[in-house]
Design a protein around this motif. Structure first.
Motif, PDB file in Angstrom:
ATOM      1  N   GLY A 171       5.678  11.873   7.050  1.00  0.00           N
ATOM      2  CA  GLY A 171       5.409  11.593   5.645  1.00  0.00           C
ATOM      3  C   GLY A 171       4.670  12.690   4.913  1.00  0.00           C
ATOM      4  N   SER A 265      -1.732   9.476  -0.462  1.00  0.00           N
ATOM      5  CA  SER A 265      -2.090   9.232   0.937  1.00  0.00           C
ATOM      6  C   SER A 265      -2.311  10.547   1.676  1.00  0.00           C
ATOM      7  N   GLN A 266      -1.574  11.595   1.311  1.00  0.00           N
ATOM      8  CA  GLN A 266      -1.699  12.882   1.997  1.00  0.00           C
ATOM      9  C   GLN A 266      -2.986  13.599   1.627  1.00  0.00           C
ATOM     10  N   ARG A 579       4.134  -2.767   2.385  1.00  0.00           N
ATOM     11  CA  ARG A 579       4.594  -2.991   3.757  1.00  0.00           C
ATOM     12  C   ARG A 579       5.634  -4.105   3.820  1.00  0.00           C
ATOM     13  N   VAL A 600      12.081   7.574   3.699  1.00  0.00           N
ATOM     14  CA  VAL A 600      10.773   6.942   3.541  1.00  0.00           C
ATOM     15  C   VAL A 600      10.795   5.492   3.981  1.00  0.00           C
ATOM     16  N   LEU A 604       8.133   2.083   6.175  1.00  0.00           N
ATOM     17  CA  LEU A 604       7.672   0.966   5.344  1.00  0.00           C
ATOM     18  C   LEU A 604       6.900  -0.054   6.164  1.00  0.00           C
ATOM     19  N   LEU A 607       2.991   0.911   6.736  1.00  0.00           N
ATOM     20  CA  LEU A 607       2.072   1.174   5.641  1.00  0.00           C
ATOM     21  C   LEU A 607       0.807   0.344   5.776  1.00  0.00           C
ATOM     22  N   GLU A 611      -1.462   0.265   0.400  1.00  0.00           N
ATOM     23  CA  GLU A 611      -0.664   1.493   0.405  1.00  0.00           C
ATOM     24  C   GLU A 611       0.772   1.158   0.026  1.00  0.00           C
ATOM     25  N   ILE A 613       4.825   2.967  -1.384  1.00  0.00           N
ATOM     26  CA  ILE A 613       5.705   4.093  -1.701  1.00  0.00           C
ATOM     27  C   ILE A 613       6.310   3.800  -3.069  1.00  0.00           C
ATOM     28  N   ARG A 624       3.892   8.500  -1.840  1.00  0.00           N
ATOM     29  CA  ARG A 624       3.135   7.611  -0.966  1.00  0.00           C
ATOM     30  C   ARG A 624       1.685   7.627  -1.422  1.00  0.00           C
ATOM     31  N   TYR A 626      -2.248   5.269  -2.183  1.00  0.00           N
ATOM     32  CA  TYR A 626      -3.151   4.132  -2.020  1.00  0.00           C
ATOM     33  C   TYR A 626      -3.534   3.645  -3.417  1.00  0.00           C
TER      34      TYR A 626
END
Length: 727
Positions: A171, A265-266, A579, A600, A604, A607, A611, A613, A624, A626
């Motif tokens: 991801g 998220s990254q 999720r 992606v 799922l 997640l 969180e 996508i 992606r 939060y």
């Protein structure tokens, strides 16, 4: 002319001297001169101990430093001399003469070298935003070994102790250097090269990544992302961790009106933005299984949308009373006690569903259609005689679905007139059944919000003003609590609200933007048409297909996208997928994604809570993120609606319990109610003959036994007329 080899040997000796000077400075820190040189030496040592990989070096600065070090050595040994240009690095250094009065000592030489190395390091950090200078090349860089139209395969080295191993995690966005730009790809799969892992050694890994787009540096030096690829990476092209500025540019929505809803998220330092105009014009959906923070995400997105769009009015269908008080003083809550949807505002399909409870009787339905249409025209004709109402209705244009007030007493009068005829054109049994059904609905306190009005007044302007907050007065949102309404009319209420939402937006010519939020949307528009209420499906589908033309949008919220009508979901241009564990639900989301972003879906199910996508027109690329924390429970408590008095089983009063089941407790909340609900509903002392002589509505309100007789008669279990004195 200075020899390069002599310069390299001299730098080697300098490194040894630097190490000795560092130790000396630490031991003699009391001396001021040693202190100043110690700081310089430490900077030089840190900058030179682990040099950057060749691709990250500033070649011109290092060349100048090398030349200067060589010149200093020559000056120290042979005095002043002319310096020739350095031809080995491809960049000519200006010729200069260095004249000194006396030879330099070793500490002065160290100062010169340390100063140049420190300036070089600062220049590299400021210009290129490179990674940690202590990071080794083998652990931070990979090379492309294969590439096709949509994917790249990268070979890199890693080990268990690699502090930068998260660069290649699933991801993550990575960058691949080309001659024209930096290609951006998202890691989708990682494998050990030989299918095994050896601890304590450098292992080769293979990374599979999907190409997302590329980043170009525009004229002002800012990076700009675009989806297309002008040049594909070649075999051997270098891949590395993406720069922070490049990552920001990927998710930058540009000049569109955006609101922050969370963090990437990254990289938690980068905010996640969505385009408000796109989600309101072309609808959006939030999907996710129970317990992942879906309701909090709904509250956050809706609240941000209201703050960004002042002309927005939000209608939320709340089937479980989760959102009362969740928006503070920005929202009003309507429930069974204060909701007003009079029967005459229903179109005939909706009225038919309420009267016959979903089991349509064709003959009775035909009779009811004629009676209602005549009652509407009678009321419209009477309004012509009223100076205030004259001209309000066009009698010739009134049809069965026109929202014109009419009185049920006019319907009853028609039935009585037909029953009094010698040869009535309709069956007496069918006429009595219709009258009985209507009187039962009038007498049922749970239907007070619909049948508690006499139909004399045209309250449609007041109803529209209340539901759609015109004017808003600081509360642009209405939460409709459906949990207290009879389950058999929830679909009907949803249909009315959806139909009114579209009509209000259309009639206002875009001045009022309406957002209809459908929590548990699969209840209103399920995939199986046999389990749906057709008027509700039509009303919501109309918004989904035509609403963007008039400023009417829909927000689809569901935990089972597989059970939702695919046509409705396909009209949502922006989707927030949280999720999802069910494979069928994941397949639905995958079908809505572009081919290049379909990977992606593979994570799922993994997640985290809060969180998601996000993909579609509301974001630049699949993102992606939060969600920011939007604690609905805390807001409800602050607003005074989240606290519930929990009783033990032995403390529950049976009388209050039965009143709640019959809807009597809610009935007491009506301020203008003219119906008196007796405390004792049994009336065992009243003879049955006396009850039979009373109006049906009074009978039903005073004796549940007579209601049971009526139900049995409708089911065909009793053939004897219920009211022999009226036959």
């Amino acid at each position: 002319m200075a020899s390069p080899n002599n310069g390299n040997d001299f730098l080697k000796e300098l490194r040894e001297q630097l190490s000795n000077l560092k130790s000396e400075a630490q031991a003699n820190h009391a001396a001021s001169e040693s202190d100043s040189h110690s700081a310089t030496v430490q900077k030089s040592f840190a900058a030179n101990a682990n040099p950057e990989p060749p691709m990250f070096r500033n070649d011109e600065s290092l060349a100048a430093t090398m030349l200067r070090a060589t010149n200093v050595q020559n000056m120290h040994t042979s005095g002043p001399q002319n310096i020739e240009p350095n031809q080995n690095n491809g960049e000519a250094v200006n010729r200069r003469e260095v004249i000194i009065d006396k030879p330099l000592n070793e500490r002065q030489i160290v100062d010169v070298i340390a100063s140049d190395l420190q300036k070089t390091a600062e220049t590299i950090d400021a210009v290129s935003e490179r990674r940690n200078r202590q990071q080794a090349k083998s652990r931070s860089i990979g090379n492309v070994i294969s590439c096709n139209g949509s994917r790249v395969f990268i070979c890199a080295n890693s080990d268990a102790g690699d502090p930068n191993k998260n660069i290649w995690s699933i991801g993550q966005m990575i960058s691949i250097v080309t001659s024209k730009a930096r290609v951006v790809a998202m890691v989708r799969e990682i494998n050990a090269d030989k299918g095994e892992w050896t601890d304590g050694e450098i292992n080769s890994i293979i990374i599979k990544a999907d190409i997302v787009g590329e980043v170009l540096d525009i004229e002002d030096g800012r990076p700009k992302f675009k989806r297309g690829i002008s040049e594909y990476p070649w075999v051997g092209a270098i891949a590395h961790k993406i720069r922070t500025r490049d990552l920001e540019s990927i998710f930058d929505i540009g000049e569109r009106k955006g609101v922050e809803i969370g963090k990437l998220s990254q990289n938690e330092e980068i905010s996640a933005y969505i385009s408000v105009d796109d989600i309101l014009k072309r609808h959006f959906a939030i999907v996710g299984t129970t317990g992942v923070g879906k309701s909090c995400a709904v509250g956050l997105v809706v609240n941000k949308a209201m703050a960004a769009e002042e002309n927005l009015r939000v209608i939320m269908l709340d089937p479980h009373n989760e959102f009362e008080g969740a928006f503070g003083d920005k929202s009003q809550s309507l429930d069974q006690s204060n909701l007003e949807i009079p029967y005459w505002i229903l179109n005939f399909d909706e009225l038919e569903d309420v009267v016959f409870r979903g089991m349509i009787h064709i003959e009775e339905s035909t009779i009811l259609r004629e009676l209602v249409l005549i009652a509407k025209r009678i009321r419209a004709q009477q309004s012509q005689d009223d100076a205030l109402l004259k001209g309000t209705y066009n009698i010739g244009s009134i049809n069965i679905d026109t929202p014109v007030p009419y009185r049920l007493t006019d319907v009853y009068k028609q039935i009585d007139d037909i029953l009094g005829q010698l040869e009535p054109r309709f069956s007496r049994i069918l006429l009595k059944n219709i009258k009985l059904r209507l009187e039962m609905l009038e007498a049922n306190p749970r239907y007070k919000f619909m049948f508690g009005f006499n139909g004399n007044d045209d309250s449609l302007p007041r109803i529209i003003s209340n539901i759609f907050r015109l004017p808003a007065n600081g509360k642009p949102m209405t939460t409709v609590n459906l949990s207290g309404l009879p389950s058999e009319v929830i679909n009907c209420v949803a249909s009315v609200l959806a139909r009114l939402a579209f009509d209000v937006a259309q009639a206002s010519r875009g001045a009022i933007k309406v957002l209809l939020v459908c929590e548990e949307a699969h209840r209103y528009v399920p995939a199986d048409r046999a389990n749906s209420f057709e008027p509700t499906r039509r009303a919501i589908a109309r918004i989904a297909k035509e609403g963007r033309k008039y400023g009417c949008a829909i927000a689809v919220i569901t935990q089972r996208p597989g059970e939702l009508d695919s046509t409705i979901l396909s009209q949502c241009s922006t989707v927030f997928a949280m999720r999802l564990a069910n494979e069928n639900d994941q397949a639905i989301i995958k079908s809505a994604l572009a081919d290049s972003s379909a990977s992606v879906v593979s994570f799922l199910a993994a997640l985290d809570n809060r969180e998601a996508i996000a993909f579609g027109e509301g974001v630049q690329v699949p993102m992606r993120l939060y969600f920011n924390n939007y604690d609905i429970a805390k807001l409800r408590n602050e607003f005074g609606v989240g606290k519930v008095n929990i009783l033990k089983a032995d403390e529950v009063d049976a009388l209050n319990l039965t009143k709640a089941m019959r809807g009597l407790s809610t009935q007491e909340k009506y301020e203008n109610s003219k119906t008196v609900i007796p405390k004792d509903t049994s009336n065992h002392d009243v003879p049955q003959n006396a009850l039979l002589k009373k109006p049906v509505s009074e009978v039903l309100k005073n004796d549940l036994y007579m209601k049971e007789i009526a139900n049995q008669r409708q089911a065909g279990l009793i053939r004897k007329p219920l009211f022999p004195d009226r036959s």
